[in-house]
Design a protein around this motif. Structure first.
Motif, PDB file in Angstrom:
ATOM      1  N   ASP A  28       9.883  -3.527   2.190  1.00 58.83           N
ATOM      2  CA  ASP A  28       9.513  -3.285   3.580  1.00 58.83           C
ATOM      3  C   ASP A  28       8.344  -2.312   3.672  1.00 58.83           C
ATOM      4  O   ASP A  28       7.387  -2.533   4.416  1.00 58.83           O
ATOM      5  CB  ASP A  28      10.724  -2.737   4.333  1.00 58.83           C
ATOM      6  CG  ASP A  28      10.416  -2.516   5.811  1.00 58.83           C
ATOM      7  OD1 ASP A  28       9.939  -3.452   6.457  1.00 58.83           O
ATOM      8  OD2 ASP A  28      10.643  -1.400   6.294  1.00 58.83           O
ATOM      9  N   ASN A  29       8.399  -1.223   2.905  1.00 58.59           N
ATOM     10  CA  ASN A  29       7.319  -0.239   2.924  1.00 58.59           C
ATOM     11  C   ASN A  29       6.037  -0.822   2.349  1.00 58.59           C
ATOM     12  O   ASN A  29       4.937  -0.521   2.820  1.00 58.59           O
ATOM     13  CB  ASN A  29       7.725   1.006   2.127  1.00 58.59           C
ATOM     14  CG  ASN A  29       8.745   1.854   2.865  1.00 58.59           C
ATOM     15  OD1 ASN A  29       8.771   1.838   4.086  1.00 58.59           O
ATOM     16  ND2 ASN A  29       9.578   2.568   2.138  1.00 58.59           N
ATOM     17  N   ASP A  30       6.180  -1.648   1.320  1.00 61.40           N
ATOM     18  CA  ASP A  30       5.010  -2.286   0.723  1.00 61.40           C
ATOM     19  C   ASP A  30       4.339  -3.204   1.737  1.00 61.40           C
ATOM     20  O   ASP A  30       3.115  -3.242   1.862  1.00 61.40           O
ATOM     21  CB  ASP A  30       5.442  -3.070  -0.517  1.00 61.40           C
ATOM     22  CG  ASP A  30       4.252  -3.574  -1.323  1.00 61.40           C
ATOM     23  OD1 ASP A  30       3.223  -2.864  -1.341  1.00 61.40           O
ATOM     24  OD2 ASP A  30       4.351  -4.657  -1.909  1.00 61.40           O
ATOM     25  N   ASP A  31       5.165  -3.926   2.490  1.00 64.12           N
ATOM     26  CA  ASP A  31       4.627  -4.821   3.513  1.00 64.12           C
ATOM     27  C   ASP A  31       3.915  -4.033   4.602  1.00 64.12           C
ATOM     28  O   ASP A  31       2.837  -4.423   5.080  1.00 64.12           O
ATOM     29  CB  ASP A  31       5.775  -5.647   4.104  1.00 64.12           C
ATOM     30  CG  ASP A  31       5.287  -6.594   5.184  1.00 64.12           C
ATOM     31  OD1 ASP A  31       4.454  -7.466   4.873  1.00 64.12           O
ATOM     32  OD2 ASP A  31       5.729  -6.462   6.340  1.00 64.12           O
ATOM     33  N   LYS A  32       4.502  -2.894   4.988  1.00 65.83           N
ATOM     34  CA  LYS A  32       3.867  -2.050   6.009  1.00 65.83           C
ATOM     35  C   LYS A  32       2.507  -1.555   5.545  1.00 65.83           C
ATOM     36  O   LYS A  32       1.542  -1.524   6.310  1.00 65.83           O
ATOM     37  CB  LYS A  32       4.775  -0.856   6.329  1.00 65.83           C
ATOM     38  CG  LYS A  32       6.026  -1.215   7.116  1.00 65.83           C
ATOM     39  CD  LYS A  32       6.872   0.035   7.341  1.00 65.83           C
ATOM     40  CE  LYS A  32       8.126  -0.283   8.127  1.00 65.83           C
ATOM     41  NZ  LYS A  32       8.985   0.927   8.305  1.00 65.83           N
ATOM     42  N   ALA A  33       2.436  -1.133   4.278  1.00 63.72           N
ATOM     43  CA  ALA A  33       1.178  -0.633   3.747  1.00 63.72           C
ATOM     44  C   ALA A  33       0.108  -1.721   3.729  1.00 63.72           C
ATOM     45  O   ALA A  33      -1.067  -1.456   3.993  1.00 63.72           O
ATOM     46  CB  ALA A  33       1.389  -0.076   2.346  1.00 63.72           C
TER      47      ALA A  33
ATOM     48  N   GLY B  30      -4.685  -4.302   6.448  1.00 63.40           N
ATOM     49  CA  GLY B  30      -5.258  -5.339   7.299  1.00 63.40           C
ATOM     50  C   GLY B  30      -5.776  -4.793   8.608  1.00 63.40           C
ATOM     51  O   GLY B  30      -6.856  -5.184   9.075  1.00 63.40           O
ATOM     52  N   SER B  31      -5.012  -3.862   9.208  1.00 63.82           N
ATOM     53  CA  SER B  31      -5.454  -3.297  10.484  1.00 63.82           C
ATOM     54  C   SER B  31      -6.698  -2.429  10.305  1.00 63.82           C
ATOM     55  O   SER B  31      -7.549  -2.373  11.196  1.00 63.82           O
ATOM     56  CB  SER B  31      -4.321  -2.478  11.123  1.00 63.82           C
ATOM     57  OG  SER B  31      -4.011  -1.338  10.352  1.00 63.82           O
TER      58      SER B  31
ATOM     59  N   ILE C 259      -2.412  -0.793  -4.017  1.00 62.07           N
ATOM     60  CA  ILE C 259      -3.166  -0.784  -2.760  1.00 62.07           C
ATOM     61  C   ILE C 259      -4.351   0.164  -2.902  1.00 62.07           C
ATOM     62  O   ILE C 259      -4.214   1.280  -3.394  1.00 62.07           O
ATOM     63  CB  ILE C 259      -2.266  -0.328  -1.589  1.00 62.07           C
ATOM     64  CG1 ILE C 259      -1.117  -1.303  -1.406  1.00 62.07           C
ATOM     65  CG2 ILE C 259      -3.065  -0.188  -0.309  1.00 62.07           C
ATOM     66  CD1 ILE C 259      -0.089  -0.865  -0.374  1.00 62.07           C
ATOM     67  N   ASP C 260      -5.520  -0.282  -2.475  1.00 67.01           N
ATOM     68  CA  ASP C 260      -6.735   0.525  -2.612  1.00 67.01           C
ATOM     69  C   ASP C 260      -6.873   1.473  -1.418  1.00 67.01           C
ATOM     70  O   ASP C 260      -7.553   1.168  -0.438  1.00 67.01           O
ATOM     71  CB  ASP C 260      -7.957  -0.387  -2.723  1.00 67.01           C
ATOM     72  CG  ASP C 260      -9.211   0.368  -3.112  1.00 67.01           C
ATOM     73  OD1 ASP C 260      -9.147   1.614  -3.191  1.00 67.01           O
ATOM     74  OD2 ASP C 260     -10.255  -0.266  -3.345  1.00 67.01           O
TER      75      ASP C 260
END
Length: 444
Positions: free
Chosen positions: A74-79, A84-85, A109-110
């Motif tokens: 879930d946290n990975d998806d949020k990041a 994207g935003s 994640i960069d």
């Protein structure tokens, strides 16, 4: 029902018809995820969130501490949605960017791209906390030459790699919490950038933390963790690390260091407000001079450090909070401190965390402290335990403080015969006839 739908549509249209700058101000007062979700309301709202001057992403919660695959995913998806935003954000100026990423976020994640984009958008306030499970990450070099940045806060898994060309002309506040330094040279560069706060990790890679900035006015320094292997809290062990502070213009200074590192403090002729909670000083003769102008002192410290102040005459303190958190003959130390602070007006004695550590006997001072005769106006004693030594000390203060206006005593909840102790306190003779006496039960 049809009329209700028409009314809702009219209200929505009225809001949508507002000027764009007002819609932006509205979205600044709602959570980030809700602001982004407004893109689905209508075409009018589709891109409003992309021009917000402030972005705040908080993916750091207590749930991150759980070893649960669902939480991690879930946290990975949020990041990734955050990434994207950030790509869609179009505001020409990004005044504030706040990002917190917890252990559940993926390490591939960069995050550097987000920081670089913020710099390109002339960011003013940047606060970045990274607590993922892998090693520290480097931030883009463009961050260290950002001309618009006024506040920079970096926390945890961040590798500070300040290039020699670093220049942050607008920087006013630099807050560092548990970061990792590339080397001592990198530390020296960032100190020159006007560091205000530093919270150190006990296991960081810096041997000598040196602060030497003549123009620096405020400094908060915290070295994390108490050495657990010490057999005695007051024993000083050579850790091989040290803190050295030499700042001529410093006005406000707070230090908390239970690490056992040596500490050398000098050249603070302007210091007015100090909070000191340390284990040891490496050079007491030099360190003691920095108190020459202090008006307000909060003191939590060991016997060795108490000796730093007790043999200096005419300390200028007007306010002292004296907390004995470590085993020591705190009562004798406090009496000596009173003797050497003739202008003291406010005294707060607090040792709520070591009520079992009390001297075995009271020694009546041979002379009355000058501050009691002419200056002390407020006296507070927290967590009164009802021992004979405490009673004698309170009697000494009340019986000799001629200018005293207010006394506040909180009684320990573990004290037997509380009512009797309160009556004894109320019956203590007072040198000042105008003193207001307040006695309460401590809720500790």
């Amino acid at each position: 029902m049809a009329d209700d739908k028409i009314e809702e549509t009219v209200c929505e249209d009225k809001i949508s018809a507002l000027p764009e700058d007002l819609l932006v101000r509205i979205l600044l007062h709602v959570p980030m995820k809700d602001a982004i979700a407004t893109m689905f309301l209508s075409k009018r709202w589709r891109f409003i969130w992309t021009i917000l001057p402030k972005l705040e992403y908080d993916f750091f919660s207590d749930d991150d501490e759980d070893d649960d695959d669902k939480v991690v995913d879930d946290n990975d998806d949020k990041a990734r949605r955050l990434a994207g935003s950030m790509k869609l954000h179009k505001a020409p100026v990004l005044k504030t960017l706040l990002i917190k990423l917890g252990p559940g976020c993926s390490s591939d994640i960069d995050v550097g791209k987000w920081i670089a984009k913020a710099v390109d958008r002339r960011v003013v306030v940047l606060r970045f906390k990274l607590s993922w499970s892998t090693g520290p990450t480097r931030l883009p070099k463009s961050l260290y030459t950002c001309e618009t940045l006024k506040e920079l806060t970096l926390s945890h898994k961040v590798l500070l790699d300040f290039p020699s060309s670093s220049c942050l002309p607008s920087l006013m506040f630099l807050n560092l919490f548990y970061v990792v330094y590339r080397d001592d040279a990198s530390l020296e560069i960032l100190i020159c950038l006007n560091v205000k706060r530093n919270r150190r990790n006990r296991d960081d890679n810096i041997t000598k933390f040196s602060v030497k900035i003549p123009s620096l006015q405020g400094l908060l320094y915290v070295s994390d963790d108490i050495i657990s292997s010490l057999p005695d809290d007051d024993e000083v062990v050579d850790t091989g690390k040290c803190l050295a502070i030499d700042t001529l213009g410093l006005l406000y200074f707070s230090i908390t260091d239970h690490s056992g590192d040596s500490c050398s403090i000098e050249n603070m002729p302007c210091l007015e407000d100090a909070s000191i909670d340390v284990k040891s000083f490496s050079d007491m003769d030099k360190s003691k001079t920095y108190l020459s102008a202090v008006r307000s002192l909060v003191l939590h410290t060991t016997d060795q450090v108490v000796a730093l102040y007790l043999f200096i005459c005419l300390l200028p303190f007007s306010t002292v909070k004296f907390s004995r958190l470590i085993k020591s003959d705190w009562l004798e130390a406090l009496l000596l401190l009173l003797k050497n602070a003739p202008k003291l007006k406010d005294l707060l004695v607090d040792y709520a965390f070591n009520t079992d550590v009390i001297p075995s006997s009271w020694n009546q001072p041979s002379s009355i402290a000058g501050c009691l005769s002419s200056h002390l106006e407020f006296f507070e004693y927290r967590v009164y335990g009802g021992t004979e030594e405490e009673k004698e000390f309170v009697m000494y203060i009340l019986a000799n403080s001629k200018c005293l206006k207010k006394v506040r005593i909180s009684v320990s909840p573990y004290l037997e015969n509380q009512n009797l102790s309160i009556e004894e306190l109320r019956d203590i003779p007072r040198a000042s006839t105008f003193v207001e006496m307040i006695i309460v039960f401590d809720d500790a």
